[in-house]
Scaffold this motif. Structure first.
Motif, PDB file in Angstrom:
ATOM      1  N   ARG A 177      27.538  37.333  29.899  1.00  0.00           N
ATOM      2  CA  ARG A 177      27.052  36.066  30.463  1.00  0.00           C
ATOM      3  C   ARG A 177      27.091  34.993  29.395  1.00  0.00           C
ATOM      4  O   ARG A 177      26.921  35.253  28.202  1.00  0.00           O
ATOM      5  N   GLY A 178      27.325  33.770  29.847  1.00  0.00           N
ATOM      6  CA  GLY A 178      27.333  32.649  28.935  1.00  0.00           C
ATOM      7  C   GLY A 178      25.922  32.264  28.523  1.00  0.00           C
ATOM      8  O   GLY A 178      24.948  32.649  29.152  1.00  0.00           O
ATOM      9  N   ASN A 179      25.834  31.476  27.463  1.00  0.00           N
ATOM     10  CA  ASN A 179      24.524  31.045  26.972  1.00  0.00           C
ATOM     11  C   ASN A 179      23.767  30.230  28.007  1.00  0.00           C
ATOM     12  O   ASN A 179      22.544  30.268  28.079  1.00  0.00           O
ATOM     13  N   ALA A 180      24.474  29.505  28.804  1.00  0.00           N
ATOM     14  CA  ALA A 180      23.853  28.666  29.826  1.00  0.00           C
ATOM     15  C   ALA A 180      23.404  29.464  31.037  1.00  0.00           C
ATOM     16  O   ALA A 180      22.760  28.924  31.924  1.00  0.00           O
ATOM     17  N   LYS A 181      23.751  30.752  31.076  1.00  0.00           N
ATOM     18  CA  LYS A 181      23.339  31.665  32.146  1.00  0.00           C
ATOM     19  C   LYS A 181      23.959  31.348  33.493  1.00  0.00           C
ATOM     20  O   LYS A 181      23.719  32.070  34.450  1.00  0.00           O
ATOM     21  N   ASN A 182      24.692  30.236  33.615  1.00  0.00           N
ATOM     22  CA  ASN A 182      25.328  29.968  34.891  1.00  0.00           C
ATOM     23  C   ASN A 182      26.795  30.363  34.870  1.00  0.00           C
ATOM     24  O   ASN A 182      27.553  29.981  35.752  1.00  0.00           O
ATOM     25  N   THR A 183      27.183  31.093  33.826  1.00  0.00           N
ATOM     26  CA  THR A 183      28.550  31.568  33.749  1.00  0.00           C
ATOM     27  C   THR A 183      28.553  33.060  33.437  1.00  0.00           C
ATOM     28  O   THR A 183      27.643  33.581  32.795  1.00  0.00           O
ATOM     29  N   VAL A 184      29.564  33.714  33.922  1.00  0.00           N
ATOM     30  CA  VAL A 184      29.750  35.130  33.621  1.00  0.00           C
ATOM     31  C   VAL A 184      31.230  35.345  33.347  1.00  0.00           C
ATOM     32  O   VAL A 184      32.086  34.686  33.945  1.00  0.00           O
ATOM     33  N   TYR A 185      31.509  36.229  32.420  1.00  0.00           N
ATOM     34  CA  TYR A 185      32.875  36.471  31.998  1.00  0.00           C
ATOM     35  C   TYR A 185      33.248  37.931  32.208  1.00  0.00           C
ATOM     36  O   TYR A 185      32.395  38.810  32.244  1.00  0.00           O
ATOM     37  N   LEU A 186      34.547  38.162  32.307  1.00  0.00           N
ATOM     38  CA  LEU A 186      35.057  39.529  32.347  1.00  0.00           C
ATOM     39  C   LEU A 186      36.251  39.595  31.400  1.00  0.00           C
ATOM     40  O   LEU A 186      37.309  39.019  31.686  1.00  0.00           O
ATOM     41  N   GLN A 187      36.062  40.235  30.261  1.00  0.00           N
ATOM     42  CA  GLN A 187      37.146  40.451  29.326  1.00  0.00           C
ATOM     43  C   GLN A 187      37.873  41.727  29.736  1.00  0.00           C
ATOM     44  O   GLN A 187      37.253  42.792  29.806  1.00  0.00           O
ATOM     45  N   MET A 188      39.150  41.604  30.010  1.00  0.00           N
ATOM     46  CA  MET A 188      39.941  42.734  30.491  1.00  0.00           C
ATOM     47  C   MET A 188      41.033  43.041  29.474  1.00  0.00           C
ATOM     48  O   MET A 188      41.895  42.197  29.219  1.00  0.00           O
ATOM     49  N   ASN A 189      40.970  44.212  28.897  1.00  0.00           N
ATOM     50  CA  ASN A 189      41.951  44.653  27.918  1.00  0.00           C
ATOM     51  C   ASN A 189      42.709  45.865  28.451  1.00  0.00           C
ATOM     52  O   ASN A 189      42.269  46.513  29.393  1.00  0.00           O
ATOM     53  N   SER A 190      43.818  46.165  27.817  1.00  0.00           N
ATOM     54  CA  SER A 190      44.629  47.329  28.200  1.00  0.00           C
ATOM     55  C   SER A 190      44.873  47.359  29.701  1.00  0.00           C
ATOM     56  O   SER A 190      44.694  48.385  30.360  1.00  0.00           O
ATOM     57  N   LEU A 191      45.293  46.240  30.229  1.00  0.00           N
ATOM     58  CA  LEU A 191      45.467  46.125  31.672  1.00  0.00           C
ATOM     59  C   LEU A 191      46.572  47.031  32.173  1.00  0.00           C
ATOM     60  O   LEU A 191      47.585  47.268  31.492  1.00  0.00           O
ATOM     61  N   LYS A 192      46.356  47.530  33.388  1.00  0.00           N
ATOM     62  CA  LYS A 192      47.290  48.439  34.043  1.00  0.00           C
ATOM     63  C   LYS A 192      47.752  47.831  35.362  1.00  0.00           C
ATOM     64  O   LYS A 192      47.044  46.997  35.948  1.00  0.00           O
ATOM     65  N   PRO A 193      48.900  48.250  35.867  1.00  0.00           N
ATOM     66  CA  PRO A 193      49.366  47.720  37.159  1.00  0.00           C
ATOM     67  C   PRO A 193      48.332  47.920  38.268  1.00  0.00           C
ATOM     68  O   PRO A 193      48.217  47.054  39.155  1.00  0.00           O
ATOM     69  N   GLU A 194      47.571  48.980  38.212  1.00  0.00           N
ATOM     70  CA  GLU A 194      46.572  49.225  39.250  1.00  0.00           C
ATOM     71  C   GLU A 194      45.368  48.294  39.156  1.00  0.00           C
ATOM     72  O   GLU A 194      44.501  48.318  40.035  1.00  0.00           O
ATOM     73  N   ASP A 195      45.309  47.474  38.129  1.00  0.00           N
ATOM     74  CA  ASP A 195      44.266  46.443  38.046  1.00  0.00           C
ATOM     75  C   ASP A 195      44.645  45.189  38.838  1.00  0.00           C
ATOM     76  O   ASP A 195      43.827  44.273  38.960  1.00  0.00           O
ATOM     77  N   THR A 196      45.849  45.156  39.342  1.00  0.00           N
ATOM     78  CA  THR A 196      46.302  44.011  40.125  1.00  0.00           C
ATOM     79  C   THR A 196      45.435  43.839  41.363  1.00  0.00           C
ATOM     80  O   THR A 196      45.265  44.759  42.158  1.00  0.00           O
ATOM     81  N   ALA A 197      44.862  42.649  41.513  1.00  0.00           N
ATOM     82  CA  ALA A 197      43.953  42.363  42.625  1.00  0.00           C
ATOM     83  C   ALA A 197      43.496  40.913  42.520  1.00  0.00           C
ATOM     84  O   ALA A 197      43.756  40.238  41.518  1.00  0.00           O
ATOM     85  N   VAL A 198      42.798  40.476  43.564  1.00  0.00           N
ATOM     86  CA  VAL A 198      42.062  39.222  43.480  1.00  0.00           C
ATOM     87  C   VAL A 198      40.650  39.567  43.004  1.00  0.00           C
ATOM     88  O   VAL A 198      40.003  40.454  43.561  1.00  0.00           O
ATOM     89  N   TYR A 199      40.215  38.877  41.968  1.00  0.00           N
ATOM     90  CA  TYR A 199      38.918  39.144  41.366  1.00  0.00           C
ATOM     91  C   TYR A 199      37.918  38.060  41.781  1.00  0.00           C
ATOM     92  O   TYR A 199      38.225  36.863  41.747  1.00  0.00           O
ATOM     93  N   TYR A 200      36.728  38.517  42.167  1.00  0.00           N
ATOM     94  CA  TYR A 200      35.668  37.635  42.631  1.00  0.00           C
ATOM     95  C   TYR A 200      34.392  37.910  41.838  1.00  0.00           C
ATOM     96  O   TYR A 200      34.132  39.041  41.432  1.00  0.00           O
ATOM     97  N   CYS A 201      33.578  36.881  41.686  1.00  0.00           N
ATOM     98  CA  CYS A 201      32.250  37.112  41.137  1.00  0.00           C
ATOM     99  C   CYS A 201      31.225  36.896  42.245  1.00  0.00           C
ATOM    100  O   CYS A 201      31.503  36.240  43.258  1.00  0.00           O
ATOM    101  N   LYS A 202      30.062  37.485  42.044  1.00  0.00           N
ATOM    102  CA  LYS A 202      28.998  37.366  43.035  1.00  0.00           C
ATOM    103  C   LYS A 202      27.652  37.474  42.336  1.00  0.00           C
ATOM    104  O   LYS A 202      27.501  38.235  41.386  1.00  0.00           O
ATOM    105  N   ILE A 203      26.675  36.742  42.867  1.00  0.00           N
ATOM    106  CA  ILE A 203      25.319  36.800  42.361  1.00  0.00           C
ATOM    107  C   ILE A 203      24.530  37.775  43.219  1.00  0.00           C
ATOM    108  O   ILE A 203      24.580  37.698  44.445  1.00  0.00           O
ATOM    109  N   ASP A 204      23.820  38.679  42.583  1.00  0.00           N
ATOM    110  CA  ASP A 204      23.004  39.631  43.327  1.00  0.00           C
ATOM    111  C   ASP A 204      22.030  38.903  44.253  1.00  0.00           C
ATOM    112  O   ASP A 204      21.322  37.987  43.844  1.00  0.00           O
ATOM    113  N   GLY A 205      21.997  39.347  45.505  1.00  0.00           N
ATOM    114  CA  GLY A 205      21.005  38.825  46.438  1.00  0.00           C
ATOM    115  C   GLY A 205      21.322  37.462  47.014  1.00  0.00           C
ATOM    116  O   GLY A 205      20.556  36.942  47.823  1.00  0.00           O
ATOM    117  N   ILE A 206      22.438  36.886  46.618  1.00  0.00           N
ATOM    118  CA  ILE A 206      22.840  35.567  47.121  1.00  0.00           C
ATOM    119  C   ILE A 206      24.125  35.716  47.917  1.00  0.00           C
ATOM    120  O   ILE A 206      25.118  36.247  47.410  1.00  0.00           O
TER     121      ILE A 206
END
Length: 113
Positions: free
Chosen positions: A71-100
């Motif tokens: 999470r970012g310092n401002a708490k209104n951001t979240v990151y996903l660092q993705m390393n060693s990517l594989k073809p099976e990681d291909t997708a549309v990526y979404y973020c979501k807030i718990d309970g919202i």
């Protein structure tokens, strides 16, 4: 009303890296956990990684050791660092807030040579 904007996707070769970002507006959610999900063509949306309000994290088995959620310092951001990517990681990526309710537009990640 909560708005979620994901960014950072793209085309990358196998073994490469990407960093996804999600910016939330409309609500202060420092007390909520947040998660990254993905949906590949013809498959159900699945949880990839989640970070709790206290900073605890959990990951899908398929990405453990390769992806890192933070999470970012401002708490209104979240990151996903993705390393060693594989073809099976291909997708549309979404973020979501718990309970919202609601999703962003997602960001496309394509891993291909």
């Amino acid at each position: 009303q909560v708005q979620l904007v994901e960014s950072g996707g793209g085309l990358v070769q196998p073994g490469g890296s990407l960093r996804l970002s999600c910016a939330a507006s409309g609500i202060i959610f420092s007390l909520n956990g947040m998660g990254w999900y993905r949906q590949a063509p013809g498959k159900q949306r699945e949880l990839v990684a989640r970070i709790g309000s206290g900073g605890s994290t959990n990951y899908a088995d398929s990405v453990k050791g390769r992806f890192t959620i933070s999470r970012g310092n401002a708490k209104n951001t979240v990151y996903l660092q993705m390393n060693s990517l594989k073809p099976e990681d291909t997708a549309v990526y979404y973020c979501k807030i718990d309970g919202i309710a609601g999703w962003g537009q997602g960001t496309q990640v394509t891993v291909s040579s």
